[in-house]
Design an enzyme around this catalytic site. Structure first.
Site, PDB file in Angstrom:
ATOM      1  N   PRO A   1       0.835  -1.267   0.053  1.00 29.13           N
ATOM      2  CA  PRO A   1       0.239  -0.083  -0.054  1.00 29.13           C
ATOM      3  C   PRO A   1       0.869   1.336  -0.008  1.00 29.13           C
ATOM      4  O   PRO A   1       1.559   1.324   1.067  1.00 29.13           O
ATOM      5  CB  PRO A   1      -0.783  -0.157   1.160  1.00 29.13           C
ATOM      6  CG  PRO A   1       0.019  -0.963   2.030  1.00 29.13           C
ATOM      7  CD  PRO A   1       0.686  -1.946   1.265  1.00 29.13           C
ATOM      8  N   VAL A   2       0.588   2.105  -1.148  1.00 29.49           N
ATOM      9  CA  VAL A   2       1.518   3.061  -1.214  1.00 29.49           C
ATOM     10  C   VAL A   2       0.646   4.615  -1.272  1.00 29.49           C
ATOM     11  O   VAL A   2      -0.103   4.659  -2.331  1.00 29.49           O
ATOM     12  CB  VAL A   2       2.522   3.396  -2.363  1.00 29.49           C
ATOM     13  CG1 VAL A   2       3.593   4.638  -2.331  1.00 29.49           C
ATOM     14  CG2 VAL A   2       3.435   1.889  -2.336  1.00 29.49           C
TER      15      VAL A   2
ATOM     16  N   CYS B   1       2.287   3.357   9.750  1.00 25.43           N
ATOM     17  CA  CYS B   1       2.460   4.792   9.111  1.00 25.43           C
ATOM     18  C   CYS B   1       3.021   5.591  10.167  1.00 25.43           C
ATOM     19  O   CYS B   1       2.558   5.908  11.146  1.00 25.43           O
ATOM     20  CB  CYS B   1       1.063   5.275   8.496  1.00 25.43           C
ATOM     21  SG  CYS B   1       1.346   6.964   7.823  1.00 25.43           S
TER      22      CYS B   1
ATOM     23  N   LYS C   1       0.042  -4.688   9.303  1.00 26.12           N
ATOM     24  CA  LYS C   1       1.704  -4.136   8.765  1.00 26.12           C
ATOM     25  C   LYS C   1       2.101  -3.537   9.942  1.00 26.12           C
ATOM     26  O   LYS C   1       1.576  -2.337  10.311  1.00 26.12           O
ATOM     27  CB  LYS C   1       1.636  -3.404   7.456  1.00 26.12           C
ATOM     28  CG  LYS C   1       3.121  -3.024   6.993  1.00 26.12           C
ATOM     29  CD  LYS C   1       3.013  -2.188   5.601  1.00 26.12           C
ATOM     30  CE  LYS C   1       4.362  -1.799   5.086  1.00 26.12           C
ATOM     31  NZ  LYS C   1       4.284  -1.125   3.920  1.00 26.12           N
TER      32      LYS C   1
ATOM     33  N   SER D   1       8.986  -5.955   4.073  1.00 33.95           N
ATOM     34  CA  SER D   1       8.790  -4.527   3.557  1.00 33.95           C
ATOM     35  C   SER D   1      10.184  -3.510   3.762  1.00 33.95           C
ATOM     36  O   SER D   1      10.498  -3.801   4.978  1.00 33.95           O
ATOM     37  CB  SER D   1       7.551  -3.707   3.656  1.00 33.95           C
ATOM     38  OG  SER D   1       7.501  -2.654   3.024  1.00 33.95           O
ATOM     39  N   GLY D   2      10.850  -2.792   2.766  1.00 27.65           N
ATOM     40  CA  GLY D   2      11.784  -1.872   3.085  1.00 27.65           C
ATOM     41  C   GLY D   2      13.080  -1.966   2.305  1.00 27.65           C
ATOM     42  O   GLY D   2      13.494  -3.241   2.403  1.00 27.65           O
ATOM     43  N   ASP D   3      13.418  -1.184   1.636  1.00 33.09           N
ATOM     44  CA  ASP D   3      14.766  -1.209   0.824  1.00 33.09           C
ATOM     45  C   ASP D   3      14.725  -2.360  -0.379  1.00 33.09           C
ATOM     46  O   ASP D   3      15.783  -2.801  -0.469  1.00 33.09           O
ATOM     47  CB  ASP D   3      15.872  -1.411   1.893  1.00 33.09           C
ATOM     48  CG  ASP D   3      16.239  -0.384   2.829  1.00 33.09           C
ATOM     49  OD1 ASP D   3      15.657   0.714   2.600  1.00 33.09           O
ATOM     50  OD2 ASP D   3      16.449  -0.587   3.747  1.00 33.09           O
TER      51      ASP D   3
ATOM     52  N   ALA E   1       7.383  -1.391  -2.474  1.00 33.84           N
ATOM     53  CA  ALA E   1       6.812  -0.180  -2.220  1.00 33.84           C
ATOM     54  C   ALA E   1       7.424   0.932  -3.230  1.00 33.84           C
ATOM     55  O   ALA E   1       7.173   1.047  -4.475  1.00 33.84           O
ATOM     56  CB  ALA E   1       6.607   0.293  -0.694  1.00 33.84           C
ATOM     57  N   ARG E   2       8.205   1.684  -2.821  1.00 35.00           N
ATOM     58  CA  ARG E   2       9.001   2.716  -3.623  1.00 35.00           C
ATOM     59  C   ARG E   2       9.772   2.092  -4.686  1.00 35.00           C
ATOM     60  O   ARG E   2       9.765   2.804  -5.660  1.00 35.00           O
ATOM     61  CB  ARG E   2       9.950   3.377  -2.493  1.00 35.00           C
ATOM     62  CG  ARG E   2       9.424   4.395  -1.677  1.00 35.00           C
ATOM     63  CD  ARG E   2      10.448   5.143  -0.905  1.00 35.00           C
ATOM     64  NE  ARG E   2      10.983   4.399   0.053  1.00 35.00           N
ATOM     65  CZ  ARG E   2      11.975   4.748   0.766  1.00 35.00           C
ATOM     66  NH1 ARG E   2      12.478   6.048   0.591  1.00 35.00           N
ATOM     67  NH2 ARG E   2      12.564   3.768   1.653  1.00 35.00           N
TER      68      ARG E   2
END
Length: 329
Positions: free
Chosen positions: A23-24, A108, A148, A211-213, A235-236
């Site tokens: 989710p972004v 968040c 999350k 999630s992350g990097d 995500a990103r």
């Protein structure tokens, strides 16, 4: 490396693979999710939806939950800090969307989210996390509920173990962890060691997603190998690059992948633009797609000159004027 790419179950939901779109906020609308699916995403999440706004019948909020035309299964992510409001919101989600999974945002780090007791405030407050998650689980029935979380509030307050325990006690069917603290936001590096510890802690009771990097296919392979997570959530790394899913599938299954040709990148951008126009309006879609086409144009010959024009595009015709010479030269 075929074993790294595999099916996953979330409760009673069977998914074909373990590469997901996270989710972004401001990005993972139905148009973008649809092109991610076409490029190999096995599961997708909406951007986070305010429980409070849902209960107040905010129409813009309902648009965020719309299923993409090609989504066989997707999750609606909701956020809120009050159990009763979250329960009401979950009921609305089920009635409006018939989604396969409801995900609760407990990570968040944005101040306006935290001050309501939502987002990262829930990772910090396991008792409240339990009450919120249990309220949603009770309403959801057979629909799996997931959470999350983050690693904690700050380095001196690492609370992911307690948050995970609370989520499991409430009956969630999967846990995603972004192993940064609330204080880190999106800065520094995420701690994949925490991710591995969570996998060991839950020991097969529910799947754990990381999630992350995750900015390139090699990152997904490394996360799966180093942490033992059941799946990874881009995500990103997927922003303006929905091809990261098929590239990662190819890397995990075949050991390599081929860069996506320039014309395919541009045509995918136009597919996303057209769907976003249908979902919203031409004005909104063209404004929104400026940042996305800037990403699609990376690696294309004379990309910098194209991006200088993209920032002024206001109509679909403007985008065609910019990119048709590239497509048809």
């Amino acid at each position: 490396m075929a074993e790294l790419f595999h099916p996953v179950k979330i409760g009673n939901i069977q998914l074909s693979g373990n590469l997901f779109l996270a989710p972004v906020a401001g990005y993972s609308d139905a148009a973008f999710r649809s092109v991610c699916i076409e490029n190999g995403a096995a599961f997708t999440y909406t951007e986070m939806v305010s429980a409070e706004a849902l209960v107040r019948k905010n129409q813009k909020t309902e648009i965020l939950m719309q299923r993409a035309y090609n989504e066989k299964a997707y999750a609606v992510q909701i956020f809120g800090g009050e159990a009763d409001i979250m329960a009401q919101a979950a009921q609305i989600v089920l009635e409006k969307t018939h989604c396969e999974v409801i995900d609760i945002n407990c990570g968040c780090p944005v101040p306006k989210i935290i001050k309501t007791g939502a987002g990262s405030a829930l990772t910090r407050d396991p008792d409240r996390l339990y009450k919120v998650a249990k309220a949603v689980v009770d309403v959801a029935g057979d629909v799996p509920v997931t959470v999350k979380i983050r690693s904690g509030w700050e380095q001196k307050m690492i609370t992911w173990p307690e948050a995970a325990d609370a989520a499991l006690e409430a009956g969630v069917k999967a846990i995603t962890i972004h192993p940064r603290t609330r204080a880190q936001g999106y800065e520094g590096l995420s701690d994949w060691g925490i991710m591995k510890s969570l996998v060991e802690k839950v020991a097969g009771r529910v799947p754990v997603f990381g999630s992350g990097d995750l900015f390139k296919p090699e990152d997904a392979k490394r996360m799966l190998l180093e942490t033992g997570v059941d799946g990874v959530m881009f995500a990103r790394g997927a922003m303006g690059n929905p091809f990261i899913f098929k590239d990662a599938v190819s890397l995990l299954q075949n050991g390599s992948y081929e860069p996506v040709p320039a014309d395919v990148r541009i045509k995918t951008g136009f597919a996303e633009l057209e769907r976003l126009v249908e979902e919203t309006s031409e004005a909104h879609a063209c404004l929104e797609m400026r940042k996305r086409f800037a990403a699609y144009s990376k690696g294309i010959q004379n990309g910098a000159a194209l991006r200088a024009q993209i920032v002024h595009a206001s109509t679909v015709d403007d985008y065609h004027a910019i990119f048709d010479p590239v497509l048809f030269r």
